[in-house]
Design a protein around this motif. Structure first.
Motif, PDB file in Angstrom:
ATOM      1  N   TRP A   2      56.412 -20.980  79.310  1.00  0.00           N
ATOM      2  CA  TRP A   2      55.061 -20.980  79.201  1.00  0.00           C
ATOM      3  C   TRP A   2      54.517 -20.836  80.254  1.00  0.00           C
ATOM      4  O   TRP A   2      52.960 -20.658  80.515  1.00  0.00           O
ATOM      5  CB  TRP A   2      54.318 -21.793  78.741  1.00  0.00           C
ATOM      6  CG  TRP A   2      52.910 -22.108  77.946  1.00  0.00           C
ATOM      7  CD1 TRP A   2      52.181 -23.235  78.214  1.00  0.00           C
ATOM      8  CD2 TRP A   2      52.392 -21.377  77.105  1.00  0.00           C
ATOM      9  NE1 TRP A   2      51.087 -22.839  77.846  1.00  0.00           N
ATOM     10  CE2 TRP A   2      50.937 -21.552  77.181  1.00  0.00           C
ATOM     11  CE3 TRP A   2      52.572 -19.913  76.153  1.00  0.00           C
ATOM     12  CZ2 TRP A   2      50.091 -20.840  75.958  1.00  0.00           C
ATOM     13  CZ3 TRP A   2      51.926 -19.487  75.310  1.00  0.00           C
ATOM     14  CH2 TRP A   2      50.336 -19.817  75.164  1.00  0.00           C
ATOM     15  N   ASP A  21      43.351 -20.746  72.380  1.00  0.00           N
ATOM     16  CA  ASP A  21      44.037 -21.536  72.166  1.00  0.00           C
ATOM     17  C   ASP A  21      45.269 -21.815  72.748  1.00  0.00           C
ATOM     18  O   ASP A  21      46.037 -22.996  72.477  1.00  0.00           O
ATOM     19  CB  ASP A  21      44.545 -21.721  70.527  1.00  0.00           C
ATOM     20  CG  ASP A  21      45.237 -19.595  70.624  1.00  0.00           C
ATOM     21  OD1 ASP A  21      45.372 -19.450  71.818  1.00  0.00           O
ATOM     22  OD2 ASP A  21      45.975 -19.639  69.859  1.00  0.00           O
ATOM     23  N   ASP A  73      45.934 -25.599  73.357  1.00  0.00           N
ATOM     24  CA  ASP A  73      46.339 -26.601  72.126  1.00  0.00           C
ATOM     25  C   ASP A  73      47.412 -26.350  72.226  1.00  0.00           C
ATOM     26  O   ASP A  73      48.545 -26.888  72.330  1.00  0.00           O
ATOM     27  CB  ASP A  73      45.429 -26.170  70.536  1.00  0.00           C
ATOM     28  CG  ASP A  73      44.367 -26.106  70.312  1.00  0.00           C
ATOM     29  OD1 ASP A  73      44.282 -28.047  71.182  1.00  0.00           O
ATOM     30  OD2 ASP A  73      43.326 -25.648  70.111  1.00  0.00           O
ATOM     31  N   ILE A  74      47.621 -25.421  72.506  1.00  0.00           N
ATOM     32  CA  ILE A  74      49.585 -24.933  73.421  1.00  0.00           C
ATOM     33  C   ILE A  74      49.990 -25.620  73.711  1.00  0.00           C
ATOM     34  O   ILE A  74      51.258 -26.017  73.715  1.00  0.00           O
ATOM     35  CB  ILE A  74      49.747 -23.128  72.972  1.00  0.00           C
ATOM     36  CG1 ILE A  74      49.327 -22.480  72.031  1.00  0.00           C
ATOM     37  CG2 ILE A  74      51.387 -22.884  73.176  1.00  0.00           C
ATOM     38  CD1 ILE A  74      49.295 -20.855  71.635  1.00  0.00           C
ATOM     39  N   THR A  75      49.720 -25.656  75.364  1.00  0.00           N
ATOM     40  CA  THR A  75      49.984 -26.174  76.226  1.00  0.00           C
ATOM     41  C   THR A  75      50.034 -27.326  75.912  1.00  0.00           C
ATOM     42  O   THR A  75      51.381 -28.751  76.114  1.00  0.00           O
ATOM     43  CB  THR A  75      48.837 -25.653  77.195  1.00  0.00           C
ATOM     44  OG1 THR A  75      48.448 -24.357  77.569  1.00  0.00           O
ATOM     45  CG2 THR A  75      49.332 -26.620  78.260  1.00  0.00           C
ATOM     46  N   ARG A 131      50.487 -29.111  73.218  1.00  0.00           N
ATOM     47  CA  ARG A 131      51.523 -29.119  72.401  1.00  0.00           C
ATOM     48  C   ARG A 131      52.588 -29.480  72.602  1.00  0.00           C
ATOM     49  O   ARG A 131      53.867 -30.314  72.884  1.00  0.00           O
ATOM     50  CB  ARG A 131      51.720 -28.398  71.255  1.00  0.00           C
ATOM     51  CG  ARG A 131      52.174 -28.774  69.985  1.00  0.00           C
ATOM     52  CD  ARG A 131      52.125 -28.017  68.677  1.00  0.00           C
ATOM     53  NE  ARG A 131      52.233 -26.248  68.273  1.00  0.00           N
ATOM     54  CZ  ARG A 131      51.214 -25.751  69.191  1.00  0.00           C
ATOM     55  NH1 ARG A 131      50.238 -26.437  68.395  1.00  0.00           N
ATOM     56  NH2 ARG A 131      51.563 -24.193  68.855  1.00  0.00           N
ATOM     57  N   CYS A 169      51.848 -12.207  72.531  1.00  0.00           N
ATOM     58  CA  CYS A 169      51.187 -13.885  72.748  1.00  0.00           C
ATOM     59  C   CYS A 169      51.131 -14.127  74.248  1.00  0.00           C
ATOM     60  O   CYS A 169      50.196 -14.835  74.652  1.00  0.00           O
ATOM     61  CB  CYS A 169      51.839 -14.759  71.412  1.00  0.00           C
ATOM     62  SG  CYS A 169      54.125 -14.811  72.758  1.00  0.00           S
TER      63      CYS A 169
END
Length: 343
Positions: free
Chosen positions: A23, A32, A35-37, A39, A324
């Motif tokens: 990532w 978003d 938020d992904i980072t 998590r 993505c």
């Protein structure tokens, strides 16, 4: 997920850290992404067993923040600062009594870096089985790159299909890419290699072509590849000499109706019987039905035949998963793969 990830806490931790590294290498500008980072950072660091706290911090420090690919080709500063801030939040939350000093210092250093006032914001490294395709990117739309500094859904989807070998029967020999942008598709094909033997990437803008050359050099440091070069090509203008071209490729070329006729004319000149290419493979994103219909109508007006390439369930899943990494939200878009030949 591997058996190791399923069978042991250490294996699950290592998998979470590898996901976090991937990532960071391929950051997203989407809304978003924060938020992904958040998590992913918590998945990597917030292990339940206190005995694993030191292991988790060491893995994040050595695998993610000391990643040699990111050290050579730094991610966009703004995105990476957000990344480091999320790690600091976990470290400062009191989840462990023994914070790794070096990890903490690396994160502080990461958020202290000033933003470069450059047209490019950093790099995106897409990991494939052969290595990493490294792309210098920009989220801006405008001079001098226009749309050529971003990763777009159609290009990411086509990259995933090429990297996964789903289109090996279409791409062979010398491949010429039109409107290459960052070079994600062309470099993906160059790294995939045989049956592709050579790749030429083209774009109308000098600044974009300069960046294509940068990305080619960067990718060659991370991944073996077939000969790959870049050249300026404006659609509808006289063609330079590219030698014998076997296949044409392009992605996200149909969004502007004013470019449909010049593009179709260039395809006509490159395809047999006028040119040497046997087929053009285009990833078209349908953002509005009228624009797509205009493009295929223009193809027909230039005596070009087209059909949609059917993709199996696995290929569709792979193409969707790679979108993505695009700079914009791809989920409401319809990506179609077109097979174009001369009548």
């Amino acid at each position: 997920m591997s058996a190791l990830c399923l069978e042991s806490p250490t294996g699950a931790l290592e998998c979470a850290v590898q996901v976090l590294k991937t990532w960071r290498r391929a950051p997203s500008f989407k809304l978003d992404a924060a938020d992904i980072t958040r998590r992913m950072v918590r998945d990597a660091l917030r292990v339940e067993e206190r005995s694993q706290h030191d292991v988790a911090q060491r893995l994040v420090r050595d695998t993610v923040l000391k990643d040699p690919v990111c050290s050579k080709f730094p991610p966009p500063r703004g995105v990476d600062r957000r990344f480091c801030k999320e790690i600091l939040k976990v470290l400062e939350s009191g989840y462990t009594d023994d914070v790794d000093d070096e990890l903490y210092s690396l994160c502080v250093e990461g958020i202290s870096c000033t933003e470069d006032h450059d047209v490019f914001e950093g790099h995106c490294a897409l990991d494939i089985s052969q290595g990493s395709v490294v792309l210098r990117v920009s989220s801006n739309l405008g001079f001098p790159l226009e749309t050529g500094g971003r990763l777009w859904p159609g290009g990411c989807a086509l990259f995933g299909l090429c990297a996964g070998g789903f289109l090996d029967d279409l791409f062979q020999g010398h491949v010429l890419e039109l409107g290459a942008g960052t070079g994600v598709v062309g470099l993906g094909l160059a790294c995939r290699g045989a049956p592709v033997t050579r790749v030429t990437m083209t774009d109308a803008r000098e600044a974009v072509v300069d960046n294509l050359r940068h990305n080619t050099t960067a990718t060659a440091m991370s991944c073996p590849m077939v000969p790959c070069e870049s050249s300026v090509l404006a659609w509808g203008e006289p063609l330079p000499s590219f030698g014998e071209v076997d296949v044409i490729v392009g992605s996200e070329l149909t969004y502007d109706e004013t470019g449909h006729l010049p593009l179709a004319r260039t395809l006509r000149e490159l395809l047999k019987p006028i040119g040497t290419a046997r087929v053009a493979v285009l990833a078209a994103v349908v953002r509005g039905g009228e624009c797509f219909e205009s493009f295929v109508s223009t193809l027909c007006s230039q005596e070009l035949c087209w059909r949609q390439v059917p993709l199996g369930t696995d290929a569709q899943a792979v193409a969707s998963s790679w979108t993505c990494f695009s700079s914009i939200d791809p989920y409401a878009m319809d990506v179609r793969l077109l097979h174009v030949t001369a009548s």
